[in-house]
Design a protein around this motif. Sequence first.
Motif, PDB file in Angstrom:
ATOM      1  N   GLU A 229       0.825  -1.210   0.000  1.00 53.92           N
ATOM      2  CA  GLU A 229       0.000   0.000   0.000  1.00 53.92           C
ATOM      3  C   GLU A 229       0.859   1.260   0.000  1.00 53.92           C
ATOM      4  O   GLU A 229       0.463   2.284  -0.577  1.00 53.92           O
ATOM      5  N   ASN A 232       1.855   1.753  -3.563  1.00 57.09           N
ATOM      6  CA  ASN A 232       0.723   2.305  -4.314  1.00 57.09           C
ATOM      7  C   ASN A 232       0.552   3.796  -4.038  1.00 57.09           C
ATOM      8  O   ASN A 232       0.309   4.594  -4.949  1.00 57.09           O
ATOM      9  N   ARG A 235       3.060   5.857  -5.924  1.00 56.31           N
ATOM     10  CA  ARG A 235       2.680   6.067  -7.322  1.00 56.31           C
ATOM     11  C   ARG A 235       1.595   7.127  -7.444  1.00 56.31           C
ATOM     12  O   ARG A 235       1.650   8.000  -8.319  1.00 56.31           O
ATOM     13  N   ARG A 236       0.587   7.085  -6.552  1.00 58.93           N
ATOM     14  CA  ARG A 236      -0.501   8.044  -6.628  1.00 58.93           C
ATOM     15  C   ARG A 236      -0.017   9.474  -6.381  1.00 58.93           C
ATOM     16  O   ARG A 236      -0.560  10.429  -6.955  1.00 58.93           O
TER      17      ARG A 236
END
Length: 372
Positions: A229, A232, A235-236
């Motif tokens: 997470e 992730n 990346r966001r």
Amino acid sequence: MRVGVVVNAYHPDVGGVETHVRRLAAGLVAAGDEVEVLTQHAIAAQEQLDGVLVRRFPLTVRAADYRFSAALWQWLRAHAGRYDLLHAHSYHSLAALPAALTNRTPLVFTPHYHGTGHSRLRAALHPIYRPVGRRIVSRSSRIICVTRAERDLVVRHFPAAGGRIVVIPNGTDPAPEAASAPEPGPSPRILCVGRLERYKRVDRILRALTHLDADHRLDVVGTGPARPELENLTRRLGLTDRVTFHGRLTDHAFAAAIAGASAAVSASAHEAFGMAVADAIAAGIPTVASFIPAHRELAVLAGSGVKLWLVNPDDEAALAGALRRAVGTDRAENAESPLPSWADVVASTRQVYAAVAPRVRVIEQSGAGVPN
């Protein structure tokens, strides 16, 4: 003396408890004690590490948060008497239970106590587990806490333990030496070390990084269930070219990361001590840490000459501002820290052992401690 050290996991597994136990066990051996580490692992094994005999018992339950080895229980029931004492670690795992409940060998307990679980489920189960925890605490002849803040929390939840608690702060490692330290680069590098769990709040550090200039880089060292997470989120936030998840590093690679760091950071929500912060301070790295009791106490131990900023990680701007000041500080400006060494920890722990197992006489040895 012959010491059986009972712990949920051990090197090469990474974490604060694992590091604590490895340094303590190696130091005890260097001081002349015979030490066996009794731990749980996916596969049964027996090996020598740092002069310590490590017995790994196979897991019966492999759930990450509730690892359990029936073989470890059976071993302690049958063989606990071969040790002068047992030293169990971590309230937050099941490994301490057989050390407390299956035998009458003198017991020292280091709870590494946070007062709650590390996930919503574990936090909900914590009050249910407390009567079992009370059995471990009541069975222990001495309880070693690593800060006064941890001691106060243990006494709050287990009032009867107060007279048996000794506070021995964790030691610090000397700054590791890289075979060839990197030349300082043009980009400030921020180092975050620790097991990747949600309570470590690495997500706050990632969000704070968005408030810093684009040349600032973050090196995340450690493994754990929160890594996917966090990747992730990286990346966001558009930080993939500025954040490196290194996982577990070799000693040489970690030494290079220490040598190349402009600053270090820990945003953890709760710690019994804060070993990542202590080791960064000992290495002379300007450090930013969350404003929690363990880190506040560590700041007092470290002294006013150390470059340490305590902030609320929920305030992204404040966290970013502290990091900006830290990376702008020359490491040469950092005063030498008076934090205890692992040799200090070993000496204090052996005195506790002598009180628990009075037939054992502690022999002072010059140069006792953790070998380089």
